[in-house]
Design a protein around this motif. Structure first.
Motif, PDB file in Angstrom:
ATOM      1  N   THR A   8       0.847  -1.193   0.000  1.00  0.00           N
ATOM      2  CA  THR A   8       0.000   0.000   0.000  1.00  0.00           C
ATOM      3  C   THR A   8       0.882   1.242   0.000  1.00  0.00           C
ATOM      4  N   LEU A   9       1.883   1.225   0.870  1.00  0.00           N
ATOM      5  CA  LEU A   9       2.793   2.361   1.025  1.00  0.00           C
ATOM      6  C   LEU A   9       4.214   1.898   0.747  1.00  0.00           C
ATOM      7  N   SER A  36       2.202  -3.317   3.813  1.00  0.00           N
ATOM      8  CA  SER A  36       1.321  -4.117   2.969  1.00  0.00           C
ATOM      9  C   SER A  36      -0.146  -3.911   3.338  1.00  0.00           C
ATOM     10  N   PRO A  37      -1.077  -4.255   2.445  1.00  0.00           N
ATOM     11  CA  PRO A  37      -2.504  -4.184   2.772  1.00  0.00           C
ATOM     12  C   PRO A  37      -2.823  -5.038   3.998  1.00  0.00           C
ATOM     13  N   GLY A  38      -3.555  -4.461   4.945  1.00  0.00           N
ATOM     14  CA  GLY A  38      -3.928  -5.183   6.151  1.00  0.00           C
ATOM     15  C   GLY A  38      -2.846  -5.267   7.201  1.00  0.00           C
ATOM     16  N   LEU A 169      -4.758   4.000   3.625  1.00  0.00           N
ATOM     17  CA  LEU A 169      -3.818   4.001   4.750  1.00  0.00           C
ATOM     18  C   LEU A 169      -4.357   4.816   5.900  1.00  0.00           C
ATOM     19  N   LEU A 170      -4.286   4.252   7.114  1.00  0.00           N
ATOM     20  CA  LEU A 170      -4.609   4.977   8.334  1.00  0.00           C
ATOM     21  C   LEU A 170      -3.312   5.346   9.039  1.00  0.00           C
ATOM     22  N   ALA A 195      -9.152  -3.157  10.819  1.00  0.00           N
ATOM     23  CA  ALA A 195      -8.142  -3.028   9.766  1.00  0.00           C
ATOM     24  C   ALA A 195      -7.902  -4.362   9.078  1.00  0.00           C
ATOM     25  N   LYS A 196      -7.853  -5.429   9.855  1.00  0.00           N
ATOM     26  CA  LYS A 196      -7.645  -6.757   9.271  1.00  0.00           C
ATOM     27  C   LYS A 196      -8.843  -7.179   8.428  1.00  0.00           C
TER      28      LYS A 196
END
Length: 284
Positions: A8-9, A36-38, A169-170, A195-196
């Motif tokens: 993601t980032l 990564s995502p999650g 992204l949080l 988030a998961k």
């Protein structure tokens, strides 16, 4: 390298320098990072280590001096200032230690207004806000003003607000700083679950060692650089993580304890028994 899913980032050689010449201050030095995502990443470190500066750059609130920030394939560090407000609104969710709720609006309206700003109709925005708040256990508090909510409830409203636009992204800045140990940990576990379930990436900056268990990775930032988490201890008074080599220390009943400052040490020595749970953990 984390290659199972696209990051993601992705951050490469990120630096931030204030001033120039002999008076220049290097707040962040060549930091690289992938989330990564999650995945939930917790960044810890002493005061003045560059955590807030790094978080501000990652959230497109502060321009880096050097380096590259890529969010879902969008290179943020190359965008014009004019594009950044919309990027922050749609691609990021921010959770602050002071909650930053609008005092004149109810919990429901504090969340829905963010979705409306992103272009969602009022009815749809309120429906989405209601669903999130109910998932966070606030179904009975929808129409309460912030002053009528506890600290933990305010932080859950802030989490719902951060999630309402379904960001990639949080970013959370000291999210447990104004909460007691129980409510802080409970709120972070709730954030982890959501988030998961939703596959959201989360990056938390915190001094609070008690929330390490909710993270997939814990990184230590010091002097603007990531370093190995070696010889760390938890201050039994304030709960901060400290480096043993640089901490203020004291002995009690044949055991060494480590503190972030002399004030915490003096408070501990004035009545070690008051910190029974923390001292028991240190003995284990």
């Amino acid at each position: 390298m984390r290659t199972e899913r696209a990051a993601t980032l992705r951050v490469q050689n990120l630096s931030k320098r204030y001033g120039s010449g002999e008076t220049a201050v290097q707040a962040v030095k060549g930091v690289s990072l992938e989330v990564s995502p999650g995945e939930i990443v917790l960044i810890m470190g002493p005061s003045g280590s560059g955590k807030t500066t790094l978080l501000s750059m990652l959230g497109a609130l502060l321009r880096p001096t050097e380096g590259r920030i890529e969010l879902d394939g969008l290179v943020l560090s190359e965008l014009s200032e004019g594009r950044l407000p919309d990027i922050r609104l749609r691609h990021f969710g921010f959770v602050f230690q002071d909650f930053n709720l609008l005092s004149a609006l109810s919990a429901l309206d504090n969340v829905a207004i963010v979705a409306e700003l992103a272009g969602l109709g009022r009815k749809a925005a309120r429906a989405r806000a209601r669903a999130l708040l109910e998932e966070l256990g606030l179904g009975a508090r929808l129409h309460f003003l912030p002053e009528q909510l506890s600290g933990g409830e305010k932080q859950r409203v802030a989490i719902a607000r951060a999630l309402v636009n379904e960001p990639a992204l949080l970013l959370a800045d000291e999210p447990t700083a104004n909460l007691d140990s129980h409510h802080g940990h409970e709120t972070m576990r709730l954030l982890r679950r959501i988030a998961k379930e939703q596959g959201k990436s989360v990056l938390i900056v915190s001094h609070d060692a008690r929330i390490q268990d909710i993270a997939d990775r814990v990184l230590w930032l010091e002097d603007g650089e990531f370093k190995e988490m070696r010889s760390l201890a938890t201050d039994p008074v304030c709960g901060m993580t400290v480096e043993r080599e640089k901490a203020v220390s004291a002995q009690w009943e044949g055991k060494s304890y480590y503190f972030c400052c002399r004030g915490c040490r003096e408070e501990f020595l004035a009545g070690p028994q008051r910190f029974g749970k923390a001292t028991a953990r240190e003995r284990e």
